[in-house]
Design an enzyme around this catalytic site. Structure first.
Site, mmCIF file in Angstrom:
data_model
loop_
_atom_site.group_PDB
_atom_site.id
_atom_site.type_symbol
_atom_site.label_atom_id
_atom_site.label_comp_id
_atom_site.label_asym_id
_atom_site.label_seq_id
_atom_site.Cartn_x
_atom_site.Cartn_y
_atom_site.Cartn_z
ATOM 1 C CB THR A 30 -1.716 -0.836 -9.446
ATOM 2 O OG1 THR A 30 -2.983 -1.508 -9.501
ATOM 3 C CG2 THR A 30 -1.268 -0.698 -8.004
ATOM 4 C CD GLU B 166 -3.068 -0.940 0.180
ATOM 5 O OE1 GLU B 166 -3.067 0.057 -0.548
ATOM 6 O OE2 GLU B 166 -3.906 -1.856 0.075
ATOM 7 C CD GLU C 297 -10.162 -1.082 -9.103
ATOM 8 O OE1 GLU C 297 -11.225 -0.548 -8.720
ATOM 9 O OE2 GLU C 297 -9.177 -1.241 -8.345
HETATM 10 C C1 DMJ Z 1 -6.163 0.755 -5.279
HETATM 11 O O1 DMJ Z 1 -5.424 0.939 -4.132
HETATM 12 C C2 DMJ Z 1 -5.340 0.101 -6.356
HETATM 13 O O2 DMJ Z 1 -5.954 0.284 -7.592
HETATM 14 C C3 DMJ Z 1 -5.124 -1.373 -6.120
HETATM 15 O O3 DMJ Z 1 -4.435 -1.987 -7.183
HETATM 16 C C4 DMJ Z 1 -6.444 -2.068 -5.939
HETATM 17 N N1 DMJ Z 1 -7.310 -1.416 -5.019
HETATM 18 C C5 DMJ Z 1 -7.427 0.027 -4.967
HETATM 19 C C6 DMJ Z 1 -8.598 0.597 -5.735
HETATM 20 O O4 DMJ Z 1 -9.707 -0.163 -5.809
#
Ligand code: DMJ
Length: 457
Positions: A448, A121, A364
């Site tokens: 991400t 995180e 997403e």
């Molecule tokens: C974010 O912290 C990132 O996209 C991670 O890869 C997945 N979860 C959350 C968003 O949903």
């Protein structure tokens, strides 16, 4: 021709409708004007949530949007929301907010704290946010913070296998939690690799690359990875395979590290992995495409669930060039959203019954709409995004910001506003409705957490 006739001719020319293909003053097409109004709306809602954070939680990690108080992940704040939000402000042209936030981060963020933090995180939100913030603003204080953080995180990789521990103490370097998952072990190379390139210290690249490779090496004979792995023994402790939570962004980084660094090992690992995923996890009928769960060794279906997190996959498929699957899967994602007018954390796609009813303000599905619009320019993705945005504002807006939902059916709210709302959800909505010049898609790779990393070192 008399001067009077010339004047008349000029008036006629300047008021006549342009012939097709004529190059008078370039005009923005009507739909572009409508789009920019949507982008402005997104910016307005971003500011609404940001003002709530500023008023009630400034200097802390997150705003609690119902009680109008704050939440710190580890007791001592690490400025999760400001770091996650910074590059979105820059892209939105919110210069005053971005300058104030950048300066506050540079003067107040310290990693010299005796706390155990979750490596994954902290990497995707803070390391990613600092690096993209540095690339966008040139403020070297952000790079110095990123390097300090990267150095403090490095002990996670000191396991027998090279697969990282889940937690590390930022002051002492002590590590804990030996059972991890492919997502947490394999979603580090975009950030650590960028840090290596920007500081000239290859150790960051090498450690994170080894972690990714060590997960891949443990794939089953049919090419799938499991859900949990012990970093000391290298054994799988949970052999359930999917594209869902705990695995999802491992696949994302295989492809993105090829695109960002030109790393051919990542290309090979991606190509072999996606073949296995499409063969064993895809639930592909003539009616719809979904991705389910299966045992990593046998490929036997273990669950027919899909959810908000899985909705990143159309974007990834599109980025890899597989537009056909990407578009079909996005249709399924939109159906999932439509069941209750906002997507649940998980549903069973064979019955469309919700299994996990929360909505955590996740980005997403919008990310996928943005990628698909980028690659196809089909306005249906704009309309799709507009529909999502209307529902999202209606269900989640509060007086002080935005709140996650406890249940998508009842729309009951939770006192939670995750920092990825600023890093990702608002950013992807904004980029979807903005002209491509706001951010040249081909020049960046998003980590991400939607922090854009520029492919120049
Ligand atoms: C974010 O912290 C990132 O996209 C991670 O890869 C997945 N979860 C959350 C968003 O949903």
């Amino acid at each position: 021709m008399t001067p009077k006739a010339i004047a008349l001719l000029l008036v006629l020319v300047s008021t006549a409708p342009a012939a097709p293909g004529a190059s008078r003053r370039p005009q923005r097409p009507k739909h572009a004007t409508a789009q920019s109004a949507w982008a402005e709306r997104v910016k307005g809602e971003f500011l609404h949530a940001w003002r709530g954070y500023e008023q009630y939680a400034w200097g802390h990690d997150d705003l609690k949007p119902l009680t109008k108080t704050h939440h710190d992940w580890y007791g001592d704040p690490l400025l999760m929301t400001p770091v996650d939000a910074l590059d979105t402000m820059v892209l939105m042209g919110l210069t005053a907010e971005a300058d104030k936030t950048r300066d506050y981060i540079a003067k107040n963020l310290s990693f010299d704290k005796d706390i155990y933090v979750k490596n994954f995180e902290i990497t995707i939100r803070l390391l990613g946010g600092l690096l993209s913030g540095y690339q966008l603003t040139g403020d070297r204080r952000l790079l110095a913070l990123a390097e300090d953080l990267g150095r403090r995180l490095l002990p996670v990789f000191e396991s027998k296998t090279g697969i990282p521990y889940m937690y590390v103490n930022l002051k002492t370097g002590a590590v804990r939690n030996p059972v991890t998952n492919p997502a947490e072990a394999g979603t580090l190379l975009v950030e650590f690799g960028t840090l290596a390139r920007l500081t000239g210290k290859p150790v960051f690249y090498d450690k994170a690359k080894r972690a990714l490779v060590e997960v891949y090496r443990r794939r089953s004979p049919i090419g799938l990875v499991g859900q949990n792995v012990d970093v000391e023994t290298g054994e799988w402790t949970n052999t359930n395979s999917s594209i869902s939570a705990e695995i999802d962004s491992y696949y994302e980084y295989l492809l993105k590290c090829w695109l960002l660094f030109g790393d051919r090992d990542c290309k090979r690992m991606w190509e072999e992995s996606i073949r296995a995923v499409n063969r064993h996890l895809a639930d592909d009928t003539s009616a719809a495409l979904w991705y389910g769960h299966a045992d990593m060794s046998t490929g036997k279906r273990t669950a027919t669930v899909f959810g908000a997190l899985d909705a990143f996959f159309p974007a990834l498929l599109a980025l890899s060039g597989d537009l056909k699957r990407a578009e079909r899967l996005q249709v399924s994602c939109a159906r999932m959203w439509a069941v209750h007018g906002i997507e649940p954390e998980e549903l069973d796609y064979t019955t469309m019954k919700v299994q996990s009813p929360a909505y955590h303000l996740r980005p997403e599905i919008v990310e996928s709409a943005y990628y698909l619009y980028h690659f196809t320019r089909d306005p249906k993705y704009l309309r799709m995004g507009q529909g999502f945005f209307e529902d999202f504002v209606r269900a989640c807006r509060t007086e002080a910001g935005y709140a996650a939902l406890k249940d998508v059916a009842t729309k009951e709210k939770l006192d939670v506003m995750h920092s990825f709302l600023f890093a990702e959800t608002f950013k992807y909505y904004f980029l979807l409705f903005s002209p491509p010049s706001v951010l040249r898609f081909d020049e960046v790779v998003f980590n991400t957490e939607a922090h854009p990393i520029r492919r120049t070192w």
